[in-house]
Scaffold this motif. Structure first.
Motif, PDB file in Angstrom:
ATOM      1  N   ALA A   1       0.807  -1.225   0.000  1.00  0.00           N
ATOM      2  CA  ALA A   1       0.000   0.000   0.000  1.00  0.00           C
ATOM      3  C   ALA A   1       0.834   1.266   0.000  1.00  0.00           C
ATOM      4  CB  ALA A   1      -0.923   0.015   1.224  1.00  0.00           C
ATOM      5  N   GLU A   2       2.149   1.162   0.237  1.00  0.00           N
ATOM      6  CA  GLU A   2       2.946   2.382   0.335  1.00  0.00           C
ATOM      7  C   GLU A   2       2.812   3.241  -0.917  1.00  0.00           C
ATOM      8  OE1 GLU A   2       7.536   4.014   0.866  1.00  0.00           O
ATOM      9  OE2 GLU A   2       7.138   1.862   1.029  1.00  0.00           O
ATOM     10  N   ARG A   3       2.912   2.619  -2.083  1.00  0.00           N
ATOM     11  CA  ARG A   3       2.802   3.387  -3.337  1.00  0.00           C
ATOM     12  C   ARG A   3       1.401   3.947  -3.522  1.00  0.00           C
ATOM     13  NH1 ARG A   3       6.244  -0.296  -7.714  1.00  0.00           N
ATOM     14  NH2 ARG A   3       8.232  -0.291  -6.552  1.00  0.00           N
ATOM     15  N   GLU A   4       0.388   3.169  -3.147  1.00  0.00           N
ATOM     16  CA  GLU A   4      -0.989   3.636  -3.277  1.00  0.00           C
ATOM     17  C   GLU A   4      -1.234   4.863  -2.400  1.00  0.00           C
ATOM     18  OE1 GLU A   4      -4.957   1.169  -3.627  1.00  0.00           O
ATOM     19  OE2 GLU A   4      -4.389   1.338  -1.503  1.00  0.00           O
ATOM     20  N   VAL A   5      -0.757   4.817  -1.158  1.00  0.00           N
ATOM     21  CA  VAL A   5      -0.939   5.952  -0.247  1.00  0.00           C
ATOM     22  C   VAL A   5      -0.116   7.149  -0.719  1.00  0.00           C
ATOM     23  CG1 VAL A   5      -0.654   6.747   2.127  1.00  0.00           C
ATOM     24  CG2 VAL A   5      -1.503   4.435   1.686  1.00  0.00           C
ATOM     25  N   ALA A   6       1.064   6.903  -1.246  1.00  0.00           N
ATOM     26  CA  ALA A   6       1.876   8.002  -1.779  1.00  0.00           C
ATOM     27  C   ALA A   6       1.177   8.674  -2.956  1.00  0.00           C
ATOM     28  CB  ALA A   6       3.249   7.485  -2.199  1.00  0.00           C
ATOM     29  N   GLU A   7       0.540   7.893  -3.801  1.00  0.00           N
ATOM     30  CA  GLU A   7      -0.199   8.458  -4.934  1.00  0.00           C
ATOM     31  C   GLU A   7      -1.419   9.233  -4.436  1.00  0.00           C
ATOM     32  OE1 GLU A   7      -1.119   9.073  -9.110  1.00  0.00           O
ATOM     33  OE2 GLU A   7       0.676   8.783  -7.871  1.00  0.00           O
ATOM     34  N   TRP A   8      -2.073   8.742  -3.392  1.00  0.00           N
ATOM     35  CA  TRP A   8      -3.199   9.462  -2.771  1.00  0.00           C
ATOM     36  C   TRP A   8      -2.760  10.842  -2.317  1.00  0.00           C
ATOM     37  CZ3 TRP A   8      -3.326  10.407   2.715  1.00  0.00           C
ATOM     38  CH2 TRP A   8      -4.547  10.871   3.216  1.00  0.00           C
ATOM     39  N   SER A   9      -1.655  10.928  -1.589  1.00  0.00           N
ATOM     40  CA  SER A   9      -1.197  12.230  -1.101  1.00  0.00           C
ATOM     41  C   SER A   9      -0.728  13.109  -2.252  1.00  0.00           C
ATOM     42  CB  SER A   9      -0.079  12.066  -0.065  1.00  0.00           C
ATOM     43  OG  SER A   9       1.104  11.536  -0.628  1.00  0.00           O
ATOM     44  N   ARG A  10      -0.075  12.521  -3.251  1.00  0.00           N
ATOM     45  CA  ARG A  10       0.411  13.320  -4.387  1.00  0.00           C
ATOM     46  C   ARG A  10      -0.749  13.953  -5.148  1.00  0.00           C
ATOM     47  NH1 ARG A  10       0.891  13.439  -9.617  1.00  0.00           N
ATOM     48  NH2 ARG A  10      -0.301  11.502  -9.870  1.00  0.00           N
ATOM     49  N   ARG A  11      -1.799  13.177  -5.384  1.00  0.00           N
ATOM     50  CA  ARG A  11      -2.918  13.702  -6.168  1.00  0.00           C
ATOM     51  C   ARG A  11      -3.697  14.764  -5.398  1.00  0.00           C
ATOM     52  NH1 ARG A  11      -6.413   9.305  -9.173  1.00  0.00           N
ATOM     53  NH2 ARG A  11      -7.197  11.229 -10.123  1.00  0.00           N
ATOM     54  N   LEU A  12      -3.953  14.535  -4.105  1.00  0.00           N
ATOM     55  CA  LEU A  12      -4.679  15.529  -3.326  1.00  0.00           C
ATOM     56  C   LEU A  12      -3.866  16.809  -3.151  1.00  0.00           C
ATOM     57  CD1 LEU A  12      -6.361  13.282  -0.620  1.00  0.00           C
ATOM     58  CD2 LEU A  12      -7.540  14.753  -2.255  1.00  0.00           C
ATOM     59  N   ALA A  13      -2.596  16.676  -2.815  1.00  0.00           N
ATOM     60  CA  ALA A  13      -1.751  17.870  -2.669  1.00  0.00           C
ATOM     61  C   ALA A  13      -1.643  18.616  -3.989  1.00  0.00           C
ATOM     62  CB  ALA A  13      -0.374  17.467  -2.157  1.00  0.00           C
ATOM     63  N   GLY A  14      -1.579  17.866  -5.089  1.00  0.00           N
ATOM     64  CA  GLY A  14      -1.474  18.500  -6.397  1.00  0.00           C
ATOM     65  C   GLY A  14      -2.699  19.321  -6.742  1.00  0.00           C
ATOM     66  N   VAL A  15      -3.885  18.767  -6.501  1.00  0.00           N
ATOM     67  CA  VAL A  15      -5.129  19.502  -6.774  1.00  0.00           C
ATOM     68  C   VAL A  15      -5.220  20.750  -5.906  1.00  0.00           C
ATOM     69  CG1 VAL A  15      -7.625  19.401  -6.388  1.00  0.00           C
ATOM     70  CG2 VAL A  15      -6.498  17.624  -7.722  1.00  0.00           C
ATOM     71  N   LEU A  16      -4.878  20.630  -4.646  1.00  0.00           N
ATOM     72  CA  LEU A  16      -4.969  21.768  -3.734  1.00  0.00           C
ATOM     73  C   LEU A  16      -4.013  22.880  -4.137  1.00  0.00           C
ATOM     74  CD1 LEU A  16      -5.231  19.737  -0.428  1.00  0.00           C
ATOM     75  CD2 LEU A  16      -6.995  21.268  -1.332  1.00  0.00           C
ATOM     76  N   GLU A  17      -2.781  22.528  -4.469  1.00  0.00           N
ATOM     77  CA  GLU A  17      -1.825  23.561  -4.863  1.00  0.00           C
ATOM     78  C   GLU A  17      -2.184  24.166  -6.215  1.00  0.00           C
ATOM     79  OE1 GLU A  17       2.990  24.329  -5.329  1.00  0.00           O
ATOM     80  OE2 GLU A  17       2.248  22.311  -4.880  1.00  0.00           O
ATOM     81  N   GLU A  18      -2.585  23.324  -7.154  1.00  0.00           N
ATOM     82  CA  GLU A  18      -2.945  23.814  -8.483  1.00  0.00           C
ATOM     83  C   GLU A  18      -4.135  24.770  -8.427  1.00  0.00           C
ATOM     84  OE1 GLU A  18      -5.296  21.845 -12.215  1.00  0.00           O
ATOM     85  OE2 GLU A  18      -3.656  20.671 -11.357  1.00  0.00           O
ATOM     86  N   THR A  19      -5.110  24.453  -7.566  1.00  0.00           N
ATOM     87  CA  THR A  19      -6.339  25.245  -7.511  1.00  0.00           C
ATOM     88  C   THR A  19      -6.199  26.481  -6.639  1.00  0.00           C
ATOM     89  OG1 THR A  19      -7.572  23.170  -7.757  1.00  0.00           O
ATOM     90  CG2 THR A  19      -8.824  25.116  -7.074  1.00  0.00           C
ATOM     91  N   SER A  20      -5.426  26.383  -5.553  1.00  0.00           N
ATOM     92  CA  SER A  20      -5.398  27.477  -4.579  1.00  0.00           C
ATOM     93  C   SER A  20      -4.041  28.137  -4.396  1.00  0.00           C
ATOM     94  CB  SER A  20      -5.849  26.955  -3.212  1.00  0.00           C
ATOM     95  OG  SER A  20      -4.880  26.058  -2.673  1.00  0.00           O
TER      96      SER A  20
END
Length: 418
Positions: free
Chosen positions: A167-186
């Protein structure tokens, strides 16, 4: 906990004014998932209005904020929208409560698929509403998220004699995608609310990959919930947890919660900590006992001394800052409601009592904040790899805590003589 449903802007304005009056500068608060996202594809616009009001009120008080998204876990309960549940999975250690009441089910997989898609909808909506808002210091993508849904325990071979969580890669992708959307949008950076259990037990995540997209790592902990603590007053527990987070994440660290339960008036603690899973339970104490609390706790004056001791150490160790958990005690008339019906200790962690009067910890926080210290350079001890650390749990936690005490001891003693 029902702030968003029973919204009172006037009360929030008064609270923010008092918080600012203590010299504190940032407030971390939770966006309860079941309040904000009634459907996977839709975030309630009325709740977004209330969120914007809260952040604007904080700005008026010259405070900054750390909104915590998709908050499912709080105070020993997972508060979840019904659509997020997995009909094939019973709830884990913590009970599930939805708008319909208590459920036997737990959350689905937070880290991929439909629930990740829903979290991205939530993140984009909140970030768009508060785009570049000067009162938002950072986003937190999830408070104690491994308590809501622990990642898969499946392991994969990573070397001739080693394996790692699949799950390490899955959780890393979860954080990458959420952080990416937040930074890109705000244009605002992120962190995630990891806690003591993520570094003292195998929760199938690794902070190095989880925190890669973040501006800083986060950690929270309590002495009364730490098996390695020397006592409930141990001022080195939280600094040690912060050191683990810094070493494993390769990031600066903010402590997102370090308060403990306060003993009821005129009572004392009969226990040094809560019994951990797998341990015999603490003996039962009647609520009518005139001398002892029913749970591990600190008296109000012990709490104030503990607060100052922990803050001094966190500053000396180079941490970015710390949040006290939490602002106010809960009123007695809520005692029979979840989560307090099973977790009465969660009612008494505040800076102020339920009647609004200040506890001694308020003075301790104000005194420290009034010094307006700058962040010191981090000075952490050499560390073993996270692979070896997790492979040798729980022995590695106690061994490293003992090493940490030796490493910081000289520095702590020198500070006392100044």
């Amino acid at each position: 906990m029902a702030m968003w449903r029973r919204f009172d802007a006037g009360e929030i304005r008064e609270d923010f004014a008092r918080i600012a009056g203590f010299g504190l500068d940032t407030v971390r608060f939770f966006l309860r998932w079941d309040d904000f996202q009634p459907e996977p594809e839709r975030v309630d616009p009325g709740m977004l209005d209330r969120l914007e009001t809260v952040v604007t009120l904080a700005a008026e008080a010259r405070l900054r904020t750390a909104p915590t998204l998709c908050c499912g876990h709080m105070s020993d309960v997972n508060w979840l929208p019904a659509w997020s549940l997995d009909r094939h999975a019973p709830h884990p250690r913590f009970r599930t409560i939805t708008a319909e009441g208590e459920s036997p089910l737990g959350a689905g997989n937070l880290y991929d698929g439909r629930l990740l898609d829903a979290q991205l909808v939530f993140a984009r909506a909140v970030a768009d509403r508060l785009r570049e808002h000067p009162a938002v210091a950072a986003w937190d993508i999830g408070h104690e998220f491994t308590s809501v849904r622990e990642p898969s325990p499946v392991r994969v071979v990573s070397g001739e004699h080693a394996s790692e969580p699949a799950a390490e890669r899955e959780v890393a992708e979860w954080s990458r995608r959420l952080a990416g959307v937040l930074e890109e949008t705000s244009s605002i950076l992120s962190t995630a609310g990891t806690h003591a259990g993520d570094v003292t037990s195998e929760r199938h995540i690794r902070l190095g990959s989880l925190c890669a997209p973040f501006a800083f790592a986060s950690m929270q902990g309590r002495t009364v919930e730490s098996a390695f603590a020397r006592s409930r007053l141990d001022p080195e527990v939280v600094p040690f947890l912060a050191m683990l987070a810094a070493s494993f994440s390769y990031k600066p660290v903010t402590v997102t919660g370090f308060g403990n339960p306060t003993c009821p008036s005129d009572k004392f603690s009969a226990f040094e900590r809560f019994a951990m899973p797998g341990e015999p339970p603490n003996m039962t104490i009647s609520p009518d006992d005139t001398a002892f609390a029913t749970y591990p706790c600190l008296t109000e004056y012990e709490m104030a001394e503990y607060c100052t001791s922990v803050l001094e150490r966190l500053h000396a160790d180079g941490r970015l800052g710390a949040y006290w958990w939490c602002w106010a005690d809960y009123a007695d008339d809520l005692a029979a409601q979840p989560p307090f019906d099973r977790a009465p200790h969660e009612r008494t962690c505040g800076i102020v009592r339920s009647d609004g009067s200040e506890k001694p910890v308020a003075k301790a926080l104000a005194a420290f904040a009034g010094q307006q210290r700058t962040v010191a350079a981090a000075n952490d001890m050499p560390m073993i790899s996270s692979t070896y650390y997790y492979r040798t749990l729980p022995v590695s936690t106690k061994t490293l805590f003992d090493a940490f005490l030796g490493f910081v001891g000289e520095r702590r003693n020198a500070a006392k003589t100044l």
